[in-house]
Motif scaffolding. Structure first.
Motif, PDB file in Angstrom:
ATOM      1  N   ASN A 135       9.527   3.191  -2.420  1.00 50.60           N
ATOM      2  CA  ASN A 135      10.544   4.162  -2.845  1.00 50.60           C
ATOM      3  C   ASN A 135       9.941   5.557  -3.036  1.00 50.60           C
ATOM      4  O   ASN A 135      10.259   6.256  -3.994  1.00 50.60           O
ATOM      5  N   GLY A 136       9.022   5.937  -2.142  1.00 52.83           N
ATOM      6  CA  GLY A 136       8.426   7.270  -2.182  1.00 52.83           C
ATOM      7  C   GLY A 136       7.305   7.439  -3.182  1.00 52.83           C
ATOM      8  O   GLY A 136       6.698   8.499  -3.261  1.00 52.83           O
ATOM      9  N   GLU A 137       7.005   6.405  -3.962  1.00 56.52           N
ATOM     10  CA  GLU A 137       5.937   6.464  -4.966  1.00 56.52           C
ATOM     11  C   GLU A 137       4.712   5.710  -4.451  1.00 56.52           C
ATOM     12  O   GLU A 137       4.828   4.627  -3.873  1.00 56.52           O
ATOM     13  N   LEU A 138       3.544   6.280  -4.712  1.00 56.08           N
ATOM     14  CA  LEU A 138       2.303   5.626  -4.308  1.00 56.08           C
ATOM     15  C   LEU A 138       1.949   4.529  -5.308  1.00 56.08           C
ATOM     16  O   LEU A 138       1.865   4.774  -6.516  1.00 56.08           O
ATOM     17  N   VAL A 139       1.757   3.321  -4.797  1.00 54.11           N
ATOM     18  CA  VAL A 139       1.325   2.191  -5.610  1.00 54.11           C
ATOM     19  C   VAL A 139      -0.079   1.822  -5.143  1.00 54.11           C
ATOM     20  O   VAL A 139      -0.254   1.351  -4.018  1.00 54.11           O
ATOM     21  N   PRO A 140      -1.100   2.064  -5.988  1.00 52.82           N
ATOM     22  CA  PRO A 140      -2.471   1.737  -5.590  1.00 52.82           C
ATOM     23  C   PRO A 140      -2.662   0.225  -5.450  1.00 52.82           C
ATOM     24  O   PRO A 140      -2.004  -0.563  -6.140  1.00 52.82           O
ATOM     25  N   ALA A 141      -3.578  -0.157  -4.573  1.00 57.12           N
ATOM     26  CA  ALA A 141      -3.901  -1.576  -4.419  1.00 57.12           C
ATOM     27  C   ALA A 141      -4.500  -2.081  -5.730  1.00 57.12           C
ATOM     28  O   ALA A 141      -5.422  -1.475  -6.270  1.00 57.12           O
ATOM     29  N   PRO A 142      -3.982  -3.189  -6.258  1.00 56.82           N
ATOM     30  CA  PRO A 142      -4.480  -3.706  -7.535  1.00 56.82           C
ATOM     31  C   PRO A 142      -5.803  -4.456  -7.380  1.00 56.82           C
ATOM     32  O   PRO A 142      -6.154  -4.892  -6.281  1.00 56.82           O
ATOM     33  N   LEU A 143      -6.478  -4.610  -8.499  1.00 54.20           N
ATOM     34  CA  LEU A 143      -7.723  -5.384  -8.495  1.00 54.20           C
ATOM     35  C   LEU A 143      -7.436  -6.817  -8.057  1.00 54.20           C
ATOM     36  O   LEU A 143      -8.126  -7.377  -7.207  1.00 54.20           O
ATOM     37  N   ASN A 144      -6.410  -7.419  -8.632  1.00 54.87           N
ATOM     38  CA  ASN A 144      -5.997  -8.777  -8.279  1.00 54.87           C
ATOM     39  C   ASN A 144      -4.550  -8.704  -7.791  1.00 54.87           C
ATOM     40  O   ASN A 144      -3.725  -8.024  -8.386  1.00 54.87           O
ATOM     41  N   TYR A 145      -4.251  -9.405  -6.721  1.00 50.94           N
ATOM     42  CA  TYR A 145      -2.942  -9.291  -6.078  1.00 50.94           C
ATOM     43  C   TYR A 145      -2.246 -10.639  -6.053  1.00 50.94           C
ATOM     44  O   TYR A 145      -2.811 -11.638  -5.601  1.00 50.94           O
ATOM     45  N   LEU A 146      -1.005 -10.664  -6.530  1.00 55.79           N
ATOM     46  CA  LEU A 146      -0.190 -11.870  -6.492  1.00 55.79           C
ATOM     47  C   LEU A 146       0.683 -11.818  -5.242  1.00 55.79           C
ATOM     48  O   LEU A 146       1.517 -10.922  -5.091  1.00 55.79           O
ATOM     49  N   THR A 147       0.491 -12.770  -4.344  1.00 56.37           N
ATOM     50  CA  THR A 147       1.241 -12.791  -3.092  1.00 56.37           C
ATOM     51  C   THR A 147       2.669 -13.272  -3.333  1.00 56.37           C
ATOM     52  O   THR A 147       2.997 -13.775  -4.413  1.00 56.37           O
ATOM     53  N   ASP A 148       3.509 -13.147  -2.318  1.00 53.00           N
ATOM     54  CA  ASP A 148       4.900 -13.584  -2.417  1.00 53.00           C
ATOM     55  C   ASP A 148       5.026 -15.086  -2.674  1.00 53.00           C
ATOM     56  O   ASP A 148       6.019 -15.544  -3.227  1.00 53.00           O
ATOM     57  N   ASN A 149       4.017 -15.842  -2.260  1.00 51.40           N
ATOM     58  CA  ASN A 149       4.058 -17.295  -2.508  1.00 51.40           C
ATOM     59  C   ASN A 149       3.225 -17.676  -3.744  1.00 51.40           C
ATOM     60  O   ASN A 149       2.741 -18.798  -3.860  1.00 51.40           O
ATOM     61  N   ASN A 150       3.081 -16.716  -4.669  1.00 48.61           N
ATOM     62  CA  ASN A 150       2.443 -16.918  -5.980  1.00 48.61           C
ATOM     63  C   ASN A 150       0.983 -17.348  -5.928  1.00 48.61           C
ATOM     64  O   ASN A 150       0.515 -18.075  -6.808  1.00 48.61           O
ATOM     65  N   GLN A 151       0.259 -16.895  -4.917  1.00 47.63           N
ATOM     66  CA  GLN A 151      -1.187 -17.124  -4.880  1.00 47.63           C
ATOM     67  C   GLN A 151      -1.868 -15.843  -5.346  1.00 47.63           C
ATOM     68  O   GLN A 151      -1.512 -14.748  -4.899  1.00 47.63           O
ATOM     69  N   MET A 152      -2.835 -15.993  -6.242  1.00 43.25           N
ATOM     70  CA  MET A 152      -3.569 -14.839  -6.759  1.00 43.25           C
ATOM     71  C   MET A 152      -4.810 -14.608  -5.903  1.00 43.25           C
ATOM     72  O   MET A 152      -5.587 -15.533  -5.662  1.00 43.25           O
ATOM     73  N   ILE A 153      -4.957 -13.364  -5.426  1.00 42.94           N
ATOM     74  CA  ILE A 153      -6.149 -12.976  -4.681  1.00 42.94           C
ATOM     75  C   ILE A 153      -6.984 -12.097  -5.623  1.00 42.94           C
ATOM     76  O   ILE A 153      -6.556 -10.999  -5.995  1.00 42.94           O
ATOM     77  N   PHE A 154      -8.135 -12.605  -6.020  1.00 47.89           N
ATOM     78  CA  PHE A 154      -9.007 -11.871  -6.925  1.00 47.89           C
ATOM     79  C   PHE A 154      -9.850 -10.854  -6.161  1.00 47.89           C
ATOM     80  O   PHE A 154     -10.188 -11.069  -4.996  1.00 47.89           O
ATOM     81  N   ASN A 155     -10.165  -9.748  -6.816  1.00 47.17           N
ATOM     82  CA  ASN A 155     -10.939  -8.663  -6.208  1.00 47.17           C
ATOM     83  C   ASN A 155     -10.282  -8.154  -4.924  1.00 47.17           C
ATOM     84  O   ASN A 155     -10.953  -7.765  -3.978  1.00 47.17           O
ATOM     85  N   PHE A 156      -8.974  -8.157  -4.933  1.00 48.26           N
ATOM     86  CA  PHE A 156      -8.183  -7.757  -3.774  1.00 48.26           C
ATOM     87  C   PHE A 156      -8.542  -6.354  -3.297  1.00 48.26           C
ATOM     88  O   PHE A 156      -8.718  -6.126  -2.101  1.00 48.26           O
ATOM     89  N   ASN A 157      -8.672  -5.406  -4.234  1.00 49.61           N
ATOM     90  CA  ASN A 157      -8.898  -4.019  -3.826  1.00 49.61           C
ATOM     91  C   ASN A 157     -10.333  -3.750  -3.372  1.00 49.61           C
ATOM     92  O   ASN A 157     -10.698  -2.619  -3.120  1.00 49.61           O
ATOM     93  N   LYS A 158     -11.123  -4.794  -3.233  1.00 48.49           N
ATOM     94  CA  LYS A 158     -12.485  -4.663  -2.703  1.00 48.49           C
ATOM     95  C   LYS A 158     -12.557  -5.094  -1.233  1.00 48.49           C
ATOM     96  O   LYS A 158     -13.585  -4.947  -0.595  1.00 48.49           O
ATOM     97  N   ASP A 159     -11.471  -5.635  -0.710  1.00 52.66           N
ATOM     98  CA  ASP A 159     -11.470  -6.192   0.646  1.00 52.66           C
ATOM     99  C   ASP A 159     -10.480  -5.419   1.531  1.00 52.66           C
ATOM    100  O   ASP A 159      -9.269  -5.653   1.482  1.00 52.66           O
ATOM    101  N   GLU A 160     -11.004  -4.514   2.339  1.00 52.37           N
ATOM    102  CA  GLU A 160     -10.149  -3.665   3.179  1.00 52.37           C
ATOM    103  C   GLU A 160      -9.255  -4.466   4.112  1.00 52.37           C
ATOM    104  O   GLU A 160      -8.084  -4.131   4.300  1.00 52.37           O
ATOM    105  N   GLU A 161      -9.781  -5.511   4.709  1.00 51.75           N
ATOM    106  CA  GLU A 161      -8.987  -6.296   5.657  1.00 51.75           C
ATOM    107  C   GLU A 161      -7.819  -6.982   4.970  1.00 51.75           C
ATOM    108  O   GLU A 161      -6.707  -7.009   5.502  1.00 51.75           O
ATOM    109  N   LEU A 162      -8.037  -7.522   3.775  1.00 52.80           N
ATOM    110  CA  LEU A 162      -6.944  -8.150   3.032  1.00 52.80           C
ATOM    111  C   LEU A 162      -5.891  -7.125   2.637  1.00 52.80           C
ATOM    112  O   LEU A 162      -4.693  -7.377   2.741  1.00 52.80           O
TER     113      LEU A 162
END
Length: 92
Positions: free
Chosen positions: A7-34
């Protein structure tokens, strides 16, 4: 930094990311490909040349390209300080 526009606002990549299927990806913002896989893009800052003695930068907007989110700035005249205003008044 990586982020995405929502919606026009910048949302930074979080440290840990919860996917749509409720899986947590830890250290998400350290992995460019992810981050890219989940729609985050590298944030690029676009600053025009300016004279900091008489101008200042002001955030304008974000532009999204295929690969990046661009943070765009514009220049505007810097407001005069009280001292500068007094000096101008004394000269007139």
């Amino acid at each position: 930094m990586y982020g995405k526009l929502i919606n026009g606002e910048l949302v930074p990549a979080p440290l840990n990311y919860l996917t749509d299927n409720n899986q947590m990806i830890f250290n998400f913002n350290k992995d460019e490909e992810l981050m890219k896989q989940y729609g985050f893009k590298e944030v690029i800052i676009r600053e025009p040349e300016y004279n900091p003695e008489v101008q200042q930068l002001k955030f304008s907007h974000y532009e999204e390209t295929e690969l990046n989110v661009v943070e765009v700035y514009v220049t505007e005249d810097r407001p005069l300080s009280q001292e500068e205003k007094l000096t101008l008044l004394q000269k007139t």
